[in-house]
Scaffold this active site. Sequence first.
Site, PDB file in Angstrom:
ATOM      1  N   ASP A   1      40.081  64.198  45.294  1.00 32.76           N
ATOM      2  CA  ASP A   1      41.784  63.348  45.169  1.00 32.76           C
ATOM      3  C   ASP A   1      40.692  61.833  45.224  1.00 32.76           C
ATOM      4  O   ASP A   1      39.840  61.659  45.967  1.00 32.76           O
ATOM      5  CB  ASP A   1      42.584  63.694  46.164  1.00 32.76           C
ATOM      6  CG  ASP A   1      44.139  63.132  45.478  1.00 32.76           C
ATOM      7  OD1 ASP A   1      44.171  62.375  44.851  1.00 32.76           O
ATOM      8  OD2 ASP A   1      45.370  64.480  45.082  1.00 32.76           O
TER       9      ASP A   1
ATOM     10  N   HIS B   1      44.540  61.565  39.392  1.00 36.21           N
ATOM     11  CA  HIS B   1      43.930  61.884  41.219  1.00 36.21           C
ATOM     12  C   HIS B   1      42.479  61.437  41.038  1.00 36.21           C
ATOM     13  O   HIS B   1      41.562  62.163  42.044  1.00 36.21           O
ATOM     14  CB  HIS B   1      44.298  63.270  41.712  1.00 36.21           C
ATOM     15  CG  HIS B   1      45.606  63.259  41.991  1.00 36.21           C
ATOM     16  ND1 HIS B   1      46.430  62.500  43.044  1.00 36.21           N
ATOM     17  CD2 HIS B   1      46.526  63.760  40.947  1.00 36.21           C
ATOM     18  CE1 HIS B   1      47.909  62.638  42.923  1.00 36.21           C
ATOM     19  NE2 HIS B   1      47.970  63.901  41.493  1.00 36.21           N
TER      20      HIS B   1
ATOM     21  N   GLU C   1      50.200  64.392  37.040  1.00 38.82           N
ATOM     22  CA  GLU C   1      50.240  63.191  37.704  1.00 38.82           C
ATOM     23  C   GLU C   1      49.528  62.440  37.182  1.00 38.82           C
ATOM     24  O   GLU C   1      49.143  61.295  37.866  1.00 38.82           O
ATOM     25  CB  GLU C   1      50.304  63.414  39.105  1.00 38.82           C
ATOM     26  CG  GLU C   1      51.755  63.989  39.532  1.00 38.82           C
ATOM     27  CD  GLU C   1      51.871  63.721  40.643  1.00 38.82           C
ATOM     28  OE1 GLU C   1      52.768  63.668  40.986  1.00 38.82           O
ATOM     29  OE2 GLU C   1      50.593  63.595  42.033  1.00 38.82           O
TER      30      GLU C   1
END
Length: 571
Positions: free
Chosen positions: A77, A155, A211
């Site tokens: 991440d 990410h 995301e």
Amino acid sequence: MLKPIIFACLFAIGHLLCHAQPSSSTPLSKEVAPPAYTWRGCMIDVSRHFFPISFLKRQVDILASYRINRLHLHLTDAAGWRFEMKGYPQLTQRAAWRTQSDWGRWWEAGDRQYVDEGTPGAYGGYYTVAELQDLVAYAAERGIVIVPEVEFPGHSEEVTAVLPQLKCEGNTGAQGEVCPSAPDTYRFIDDVLAEVARIFPSDYIHIGGDEAAKEHWRNCPRCQKMANDLGLSSTDLLQDHIVRYAMRRVASLGRRPIGWDDALCDSLPAGTAIMIWRSPEMAQKALDKGYDVIYSPLQHCYLDYVQDAPQTQPLSFGGYLPLDKVWAMQPPKGVMGVQGNLWTEFIETPEHAEMMLYPRIMAIAEVGLKGKARGSFKSFRKRALQEVARLQSLGYSPFDLKNEAGHRPESLHRIKHKARGAKVTYNKPYSETYTAGGASALVDGLQGDWVHTDGRWQGFMTDSCLDITIDLGSVKTVRSVSMSFLQSEEAYIFEPKTISFSTSVDGKHFTLLSERKITRTAPKGIYVPRQKSFIHPLSWNNYAKKMRYIRVQGSATGVGHWIFADELIVR
């Protein structure tokens, strides 16, 4: 040549143990019965904060006693890349290290700097291949499969920071998602997944898929051309393209792909599993497309949420998830498993991580083992109290369940007052996302719990703010008016900057009853150390005035900020 054979054996042993009849030695139950769900998982985020192998082994020991059979590691991440990657030394030499341990301050800094390993003050770490192989073997001996997750395409700030060839054309700044039109992106995906498959014998590999911001894709000439060549109406749809590629690559390695529900799209490989996190409704959408489903909605499974009254708990990402709400989860028919997720933005120490895991992951295990046949929460809580004591005796740091403050007391019962059931006129609209049940929400006798997501807090955004008029139905003598407001800074929810109550007998001519200005200011950074969430009741007492109409007006503290209110109580 022996290593593939050893890993194959470990995988076979782990698979058999994961599907074997459970041991009666578990603290969950004395019963021996086939589990309700084949996947009973726990995810630990080791990117935001790095935890050593010794910590993970300690958790394996306890998870195995609950008959959790999957430990999902969130290995990559923005906050740090956490495993050795053959052919890409930059990922551990630099992308695994950042300038400070405080994730909130680092994130708010904007530039999100990474530093070389060995730099004074560098924070981070990574696992060697040998360490991960050791963990895989340790977990397999205890019936747990380690499921690796690497993130594509979003990410990925740490990846693009050290591999700029994966950024969009013309972008020299930070980028949170790899570029789907960069040729090196697909070579990188191939290499990473091949290495992950070499290290981890798990039957599943998680590719993330959630995301992705996509803003750089929209400004990238190369992405625009790619979208046009593929017949896509928007560069945003390149998300599905790159997800399909990564999942098909997993399948080509003889493994089964998993993605978060953001990755849900058509034409994914056979055997794909979708991990539900955003809403329970997503589960049915995935099932309807023919995919396996792991049920892990944030409403019941996000273990980074506080488990008690927020003002009594360490800083967290928000949300309120007490033990009873975890246990009450009802997975829809057809899902293959359940999983609890521990994200670690604000969880820096092993002790804090264990406090957030236990005993809530025990409730996840109970759902996974027994499903709807799990009995009463009262009985489970009694066993959970015993388990907390056992963990403490073993040197773990579980949440102190016996001293739990519990739900907001006001939320536990419906109250009677003079405005209950009254007609409410919204001079400015409430949010369609946070309706709390609609036009009667502020006079239904129900007050909210500790967080805005419980369905009882009604939300008002900046451009609308709060402006309502209550009709009591007839002129009445009123001695007090009160209303509570939520402050939850991580969700951009603040008390009103100003709040006023006005009254009228005819609905046309209003007299100001009281006005207050709240001087508390919002923090400059939403993730920097700040006041904890709290509820502020405002009341005006002992007026003994006659009125039929009450108007409440409140203004927000700033652009993009919310006001959340619950019951308007009139005595």
